[in-house]
Structure formats: structure tokens, C-alpha cells
Design an enzyme around this catalytic site. Structure first.
Site, PDB file in Angstrom:
ATOM      1  N   HIS A   1      -3.580   7.044   3.248  1.00 26.56           N
ATOM      2  CA  HIS A   1      -3.938   5.770   2.625  1.00 26.56           C
ATOM      3  C   HIS A   1      -5.329   5.367   3.111  1.00 26.56           C
ATOM      4  O   HIS A   1      -5.641   5.472   4.296  1.00 26.56           O
ATOM      5  CB  HIS A   1      -2.899   4.713   3.017  1.00 26.56           C
ATOM      6  CG  HIS A   1      -3.293   3.319   2.621  1.00 26.56           C
ATOM      7  ND1 HIS A   1      -3.735   3.012   1.359  1.00 26.56           N
ATOM      8  CD2 HIS A   1      -3.337   2.158   3.337  1.00 26.56           C
ATOM      9  CE1 HIS A   1      -4.015   1.729   1.302  1.00 26.56           C
ATOM     10  NE2 HIS A   1      -3.787   1.180   2.483  1.00 26.56           N
TER      11      HIS A   1
ATOM     12  N   ASN B   1     -10.159  -0.329  -0.004  1.00 25.16           N
ATOM     13  CA  ASN B   1      -8.695  -0.232   0.027  1.00 25.16           C
ATOM     14  C   ASN B   1      -8.142  -0.705  -1.323  1.00 25.16           C
ATOM     15  O   ASN B   1      -8.225  -1.890  -1.647  1.00 25.16           O
ATOM     16  CB  ASN B   1      -8.181  -1.105   1.178  1.00 25.16           C
ATOM     17  CG  ASN B   1      -6.671  -1.047   1.341  1.00 25.16           C
ATOM     18  OD1 ASN B   1      -5.964  -0.540   0.471  1.00 25.16           O
ATOM     19  ND2 ASN B   1      -6.178  -1.583   2.447  1.00 25.16           N
TER      20      ASN B   1
ATOM     21  N   CYS C   1       0.820  -1.222   0.000  1.00 30.67           N
ATOM     22  CA  CYS C   1       0.000   0.000   0.000  1.00 30.67           C
ATOM     23  C   CYS C   1       0.847   1.261   0.000  1.00 30.67           C
ATOM     24  O   CYS C   1       0.386   2.329  -0.374  1.00 30.67           O
ATOM     25  CB  CYS C   1      -0.926   0.010   1.207  1.00 30.67           C
ATOM     26  SG  CYS C   1      -1.991  -1.422   1.253  1.00 30.67           S
TER      27      CYS C   1
HETATM   28  O1  UT7 Z   1      -3.794  -1.417   3.706  1.00 32.31           O
HETATM   29  C1  UT7 Z   1      -2.851  -2.125   4.434  1.00 32.31           C
HETATM   30  C2  UT7 Z   1      -3.008  -1.917   5.881  1.00 32.31           C
HETATM   31  N1  UT7 Z   1      -4.212  -2.533   6.338  1.00 32.31           N
HETATM   32  C3  UT7 Z   1      -4.802  -2.101   7.405  1.00 32.31           C
HETATM   33  O2  UT7 Z   1      -4.347  -1.136   7.959  1.00 32.31           O
HETATM   34  C4  UT7 Z   1      -6.004  -2.820   7.882  1.00 32.31           C
HETATM   35  C5  UT7 Z   1      -6.030  -2.789   9.372  1.00 32.31           C
HETATM   36  N2  UT7 Z   1      -7.102  -3.567   9.987  1.00 32.31           N
HETATM   37  C6  UT7 Z   1      -8.416  -3.254   9.898  1.00 32.31           C
HETATM   38  O3  UT7 Z   1      -8.831  -2.395   9.155  1.00 32.31           O
HETATM   39  C7  UT7 Z   1      -9.344  -3.981  10.849  1.00 32.31           C
HETATM   40  O4  UT7 Z   1      -8.588  -4.723  11.776  1.00 32.31           O
HETATM   41  C8  UT7 Z   1     -10.375  -4.926  10.167  1.00 32.31           C
HETATM   42  C9  UT7 Z   1     -11.431  -4.096   9.455  1.00 32.31           C
HETATM   43  C10 UT7 Z   1      -9.678  -5.827   9.186  1.00 32.31           C
HETATM   44  C11 UT7 Z   1     -11.095  -5.779  11.210  1.00 32.31           C
HETATM   45  O5  UT7 Z   1     -11.718  -4.983  12.200  1.00 32.31           O
HETATM   46  P1  UT7 Z   1     -11.493  -5.281  13.746  1.00 32.31           P
HETATM   47  O6  UT7 Z   1     -12.312  -4.318  14.472  1.00 32.31           O
HETATM   48  O7  UT7 Z   1     -10.009  -5.273  13.991  1.00 32.31           O
HETATM   49  O8  UT7 Z   1     -12.125  -6.704  13.906  1.00 32.31           O
HETATM   50  P2  UT7 Z   1     -11.455  -8.067  14.433  1.00 32.31           P
HETATM   51  O9  UT7 Z   1     -10.489  -8.595  13.424  1.00 32.31           O
HETATM   52  O10 UT7 Z   1     -10.967  -7.842  15.824  1.00 32.31           O
HETATM   53  O11 UT7 Z   1     -12.716  -9.015  14.478  1.00 32.31           O
HETATM   54  C12 UT7 Z   1     -13.809  -8.787  15.373  1.00 32.31           C
HETATM   55  C13 UT7 Z   1     -14.864  -9.839  15.133  1.00 32.31           C
HETATM   56  C14 UT7 Z   1     -14.331 -11.266  15.101  1.00 32.31           C
HETATM   57  O12 UT7 Z   1     -15.272 -12.110  15.703  1.00 32.31           O
HETATM   58  P3  UT7 Z   1     -15.053 -12.636  17.232  1.00 32.31           P
HETATM   59  O13 UT7 Z   1     -13.741 -13.369  17.228  1.00 32.31           O
HETATM   60  O14 UT7 Z   1     -15.027 -11.378  18.064  1.00 32.31           O
HETATM   61  O15 UT7 Z   1     -16.239 -13.496  17.450  1.00 32.31           O
HETATM   62  C15 UT7 Z   1     -14.271 -11.592  13.636  1.00 32.31           C
HETATM   63  O16 UT7 Z   1     -14.386 -12.955  13.349  1.00 32.31           O
HETATM   64  O17 UT7 Z   1     -15.495  -9.629  13.871  1.00 32.31           O
HETATM   65  C16 UT7 Z   1     -15.474 -10.843  13.110  1.00 32.31           C
HETATM   66  N3  UT7 Z   1     -15.384 -10.494  11.688  1.00 32.31           N
HETATM   67  C17 UT7 Z   1     -16.453 -10.237  10.936  1.00 32.31           C
HETATM   68  N4  UT7 Z   1     -17.765 -10.216  11.207  1.00 32.31           N
HETATM   69  C18 UT7 Z   1     -18.601  -9.881  10.198  1.00 32.31           C
HETATM   70  C19 UT7 Z   1     -14.253 -10.371  10.946  1.00 32.31           C
HETATM   71  N5  UT7 Z   1     -14.607 -10.021   9.692  1.00 32.31           N
HETATM   72  C20 UT7 Z   1     -15.939  -9.938   9.650  1.00 32.31           C
HETATM   73  C21 UT7 Z   1     -16.866  -9.611   8.642  1.00 32.31           C
HETATM   74  N6  UT7 Z   1     -18.176  -9.591   8.949  1.00 32.31           N
HETATM   75  N7  UT7 Z   1     -16.490  -9.290   7.382  1.00 32.31           N
END
Ligand code: UT7
Length: 330
Positions: free
Chosen positions: A254, A284, A113
Site C-alpha cells: 500500500h 495515497n 486502504c
Molecule cells: O493509508 C492509511 C495508513 N496511513 C498511514 O500509514 C500514514 C502514517 N503516517 C504518516 O505517514 C506520517 O506520520 C505523516 C506523514 C502523516 C507525518 O509524518 P511524521 O514524521 O509522523 O510527522 P509528525 O506527525 O510527527 O509531525 C512532525 C512535525 C510536527 O510539528 P512539531 O509538533 O514537531 O512542531 C507537525 O506539526 O511536522 C509538522 N507537520 C508539518 N510540517 C510541514 C505536520 N504536517 C506538516 C506539513 N508540513 N504538511
């Protein structure tokens, strides 16, 4: 001679993929995606469109807006993690051919990115050393070619697209690329990774069956590092240049996640009206995200020649960077 950003262009593919569409593909919801990322839509290239096609369309616009003739471009740098071909030829060479240019420097860079800001720093060095006069830099991605549409943790995030800019010379500091900082930390290499297909896990049926050719991300861990690193990096470049957020016309980060952008903007005291946001409509787009955002602001009539932009970026590697750039498209 200072390096100067003389023009911008972008290309968005025609197929919209909405959160509602994704609800039919994986166990997710429009509400979850929007609340956690700020994304509503992203655009996906046609099957027969490759990264060079997207890059070519964006480049045509950037070159036309620069007022230069095509043969005045003497280098092309394409930042991409989704090149047309795995090893060679580079996407930059393919784009050069599509543009009808040959016998110039053309190569790709891989900084995920952060690719566009890295390419900008190389173009700046080329121009200021006198080695090149006009460098076309491109950030282009067909992320849909490496996204696993069965993995809800990644497939909701990414979109396809391309942005391009022509970097030339100027004698005026207030038309220049004032400063750029790029950096990396390979100890976090597993945070964003496509594990298969390279020399470590060469292409094989098993590699494909295991889905190792798809992008994998430790989202939550990456998120935390992104917020802290970007805040520090932007603070540093402002301090080094004796500037504050008041001196910046537009903060163009970004576009990975609205929550990252919002957290960094608040820590750095950027008011909402100075923060450029396109993540809601494009998702993204990796190396394409910053030039697409600059282009969006320009086409909306918000960005004018003479405006000082602060770019910041973060991605796989891990890599990151920031740049202070006057927009100098006449
Ligand atoms: O461009 C390169 C750099 N990239 C980034 O900077 C991306 C950085 N990360 C993010 O943007 C975020 O971490 C995400 C959007 C990818 C995820 O958000 P989060 O608030 O960090 O969620 P999480 O990974 O902690 O997941 C929370 C919950 C999990 O369920 P449990 O374990 O709490 O039951 C996931 O399984 O949300 C669940 N989950 C979803 N639920 C519905 C993960 N993806 C999804 C989804 N829909 N698409």
C-alpha cells in the site's frame, strides 16, 4: 478450481496537485512533504467526477484486458470509503449500470486502504466455492471529497484514482491467488476516522461547521503500528507458504508513505528492484493504491504473466492484510 487474477486496469484523474501547489494552500513545503512521505504529486478528480466515474474507467480497461465479454462478469465488488452516495445505492451498482450490466451481484465494502485486498479475498472465496465465475473487483476513491484542504497534516497525503481487476478461475496453482490474510483491530478506530455523517454524528449544520465530515488521522501513531504490523503480517504469510523474499518477483505494498514501505522492505530483505513504488506520483489513494501500483508496473512492461506478487496493505479500522498472487494476465 483456483481463483486467479486475470487482468488489471486503472484510471488516474487529469488534475495534478503538486507539493508546490500545496505550499500555496497550507503552511508546508515541498521539502517537508517529500522527506516525510516520498510524495511529489497526486491527482484530483474534477468536481463533476465521482468515485463511480473513476471506477468505471478503470473497470473498462480491466474487462477489456481480461478478454471476457461484459456479460461474463457475474459479480462486482467495489472497495471504497468515498462512495458516490452516503448510504445507497452502492457504488458497485452504479458502476454496473455504467458498464451496461444488470442482474448480477454488486456491492461495496468498507475496509479503507485495505479494501482491495479484502475484496480480493471475497472474490477468491466466490470463485473457489463455485458461486461465481468472473468477479470484477475495484478499489476506487475520490479522497479529495473527504480531505480538509486546510489541514496540512492530511491534505498533503491523499489523491484520487481507481484500479480494477478481473478475478476468474484457473486449474493451475502457478496462475492462482495462492493465499490471502486479512485482519483488523477496532480498538484503534480513532486513528483514522471521519467522525461525522454516520449514525453516531448524523449530518447537521453543527457537524459540518465543526468539520467532522473530514478525514482525521493520528499520523505518527498510525505510522508506528503500520510498520510493525505489516512486517509481522508479511513474515507470517511467507512462512505459512514456505516462501522467502527470494521467491517473490514483486513486493507491492500500500502506497501511504515511502518511509513505511522502505522500513518494511528492509526488515523483510526485499531489494529495491523488487519493491513497487508509486507513492511519489499518486500519493495515497487508499483502496485504489494497490491496483494502481500493479497497473503501473504492468504498463511499464515490468510485470509479466507468471510473476509472483506479494501485496500488503494497512488502513483505517485499523485493517490490514497481505496476499500472494500470481499475475495471470495473458
Ligand atoms: O493509508 C492509511 C495508513 N496511513 C498511514 O500509514 C500514514 C502514517 N503516517 C504518516 O505517514 C506520517 O506520520 C505523516 C506523514 C502523516 C507525518 O509524518 P511524521 O514524521 O509522523 O510527522 P509528525 O506527525 O510527527 O509531525 C512532525 C512535525 C510536527 O510539528 P512539531 O509538533 O514537531 O512542531 C507537525 O506539526 O511536522 C509538522 N507537520 C508539518 N510540517 C510541514 C505536520 N504536517 C506538516 C506539513 N508540513 N504538511
Amino acid at each position: 478450481m483456483h481463483a486467479s487474477l486475470k487482468s488489471i486496469g486503472a484510471y488516474v484523474p487529469s488534475n495534478k496537485l503538486s507539493n508546490k501547489d500545496l505550499e500555496k494552500m497550507v503552511d508546508t513545503s515541498d521539502e517537508w512533504i517529500y522527506q516525510r512521505t516520498g510524495i511529489k504529486d497526486r491527482y484530483i478528480a474534477n468536481e463533476d467526477e465521482s468515485t463511480s466515474d473513476l471506477a468505471y474507467e478503470a473497470s473498462k480497461v480491466a474487462i477489456q484486458r481480461s478478454g471476457l465479454k461484459i456479460d461474463e462478469i457475474d459479480a462486482i465488488i467495489c472497495a471504497t470509503i468515498t462512495p458516490d452516495f452516503f448510504c445507497m445505492p452502492s457504488t458497485a451498482c452504479v458502476v454496473a449500470d455504467k458498464l451496461g450490466i444488470s442482474h448480477i451481484t454488486a456491492f461495496d465494502i468498507s475496509a479503507a486502504c485495505s479494501g482491495f485486498v479484502y475484496a480480493l479475498s471475497i472474490a477468491k472465496a466466490f470463485i473457489e466455492s463455485g458461486l461465481k465465475k468472473n468477479v470484477l473487483i475495484i478499489g476506487a476513491e475520490k479522497m479529495s471529497s473527504i480531505v480538509d484542504y486546510k489541514d496540512r497534516t492530511t491534505c498533503i497525503l491523499f489523491g484520487d484514482g481507481a484500479g480494477a481487476a478481473v478475478i476468474g478461475g484457473s486449474l493451475k496453482k502457478e496462475e492462482s491467488i495462492v493465499d490471502i490474510h486479512t485482519s483488523s483491530d477496532g480498538s484503534y478506530q480513532n486513528f483514522l476516522i471521519t467522525p461525522g455523517g454516520g449514525s453516531k454524528n448524523p449530518c447537521s449544520q453543527k457537524m459540518l461547521d465543526d468539520g467532522l465530515h473530514y478525514l482525521k488521522m493520528k499520523g505518527n501513531e498510525t505510522f508506528k503500528i503500520a510498520v510493525n504490523t505489516l512486517t509481522k503480517d508479511v513474515k507470517n504469510i511467507l512462512e505459512k507458504n514456505e516462501l522467502s523474499s527470494d521467491d517473490i518477483d514483486f513486493f507491492i505494498p500500500h502506497q501511504a508513505n515511502f518511509r513505511i514501505i522502505d522500513a518494511v522492505s528492509k526488515k523483510l530483505n526485499f531489494p529495491n528492484e523488487k519493491v513497487v513504488l508509486t507513492v511519489e506520483k499518486y500519493g495515497n489513494t487508499s483502496a485504489a493504491s494497490i491496483p494502481m501500483a500493479i497497473n503501473d508496473w504492468y504498463e511499464k512492461g515490468r510485470l509479466k504473466s507468471g510473476d509472483l506478487m506479494l501485496l500488503d496493505t494497512f488502513g483505517g479500522g485499523l485493517t490490514w492484510g497481505s496476499a500472494l498472487v500470481y499475475f495471470n494476465q495473458k
